[in-house]
Design an enzyme around this catalytic site. Sequence first.
Site, mmCIF file in Angstrom:
data_model
loop_
_atom_site.group_PDB
_atom_site.id
_atom_site.type_symbol
_atom_site.label_atom_id
_atom_site.label_comp_id
_atom_site.label_asym_id
_atom_site.label_seq_id
_atom_site.Cartn_x
_atom_site.Cartn_y
_atom_site.Cartn_z
ATOM 1 C CG ASP A 93 5.637 26.738 40.802
ATOM 2 O OD1 ASP A 93 6.217 26.054 41.675
ATOM 3 O OD2 ASP A 93 4.565 26.384 40.282
ATOM 4 N N GLY B 263 3.921 21.189 39.884
ATOM 5 C CA GLY B 263 4.299 22.560 39.554
ATOM 6 C C GLY B 263 4.876 22.620 38.158
ATOM 7 C CD GLU B 264 8.717 20.626 36.445
ATOM 8 O OE1 GLU B 264 8.425 20.298 35.278
ATOM 9 O OE2 GLU B 264 9.478 19.969 37.166
ATOM 10 N N GLY B 265 4.147 24.390 35.825
ATOM 11 C CA GLY B 265 3.169 24.643 34.781
ATOM 12 C C GLY B 265 2.656 23.353 34.170
#
Length: 349
Positions: free
Chosen positions: A174, A316-318
């Site tokens: 995300d 975040g960001e994976g």
Amino acid sequence: MTIEWLSNTLKVPDVALQSAALERQMQLTKPPGSLGRLEDVAVRLSAMQGSEKPSAEKINITIFAADHGVVAAGVSAFPQEVTVQMVANFSAGGAAISVLAKTLGASLQVVDVGTVTDPGTMPGVISRRAGHGTGNLHKQDAMTSEQLAIAMNAGREAVLQAKEMAADLFIGGDMGIGNTTPAAAIACALLGADPVDLAGPGTGLDAEGVSHKAQVLQQALQRYEGLESEPLKVLRCLGGFEIAALTGAYISCAQQGLPVLVDGYITTAAALVAVKLQPGVKDWLIFSHRSAEPGHKAMLEALDAEPLLDMGMRLGEGSGAATAVPMLRVACDLHNGMATFADAGVAEG
């Protein structure tokens, strides 16, 4: 655009292969259970993938990016334009997840589901825009039914592509300044929790900022009382485009039989909605890490989930999920490559 596919039948992990994988673990040259959760995750992957030899080599990472109207209420320490700037950073390969994907040899794509500013054409960025950011959730619905459908279908499309690429594992990431607020709102609405308990610092709010964020959440939740049994409405009224896309992705993974490595706070909010909509989705989720955001604990407990890692991450960001991939690869290598007692001529205890 419709989302009738949400109710499609989910696949079920192969129980016979799970039993066979458990039996193999008992025969490997080690005391039973001595490799701890490495054994558990290998067995689960074997059942999910329908294979005697589970694998975590082909990884698909898809980041969903979007903006949030609630940023206007002062819930973020970073300005909203950072979202689209980070999309450009992903495209240029400069973000944490970009480095991790390269290290892992994973495929990486970014799906713009609704940044305030359209980033235009960029390498590795797909446009599936549901709008110019969501509505301000503490004053209006976050999105319309049509926007919800666009976002959820973007998630489904990403999974179908991953399946076509024969991915072993799907990671959803995300990007969206302010998105810890809709994540907390979803958790509060579905779990009946107090915003004071779930509001966290997000991108770096101080104590006063966190208190203000809890007040904004309280105002939003007062407009939507009694939604515990309506997860799709919770997602539409209180969520974000990227959270909706992730929800659609997780349900699609369960329909396609593609294992998911769930990242952190935002992605777990999406997983919570997905499991509320289709309980069987839970069978396809492996939770990678415990976020430092306080609300993550409540969601993990509700999902009866025990993450693989606890490293204080909250980017975040994976990124947390990508960090856990080497552990899955080790688990698969041990399961597939170790000798049995019979193979090695070692006496069993």
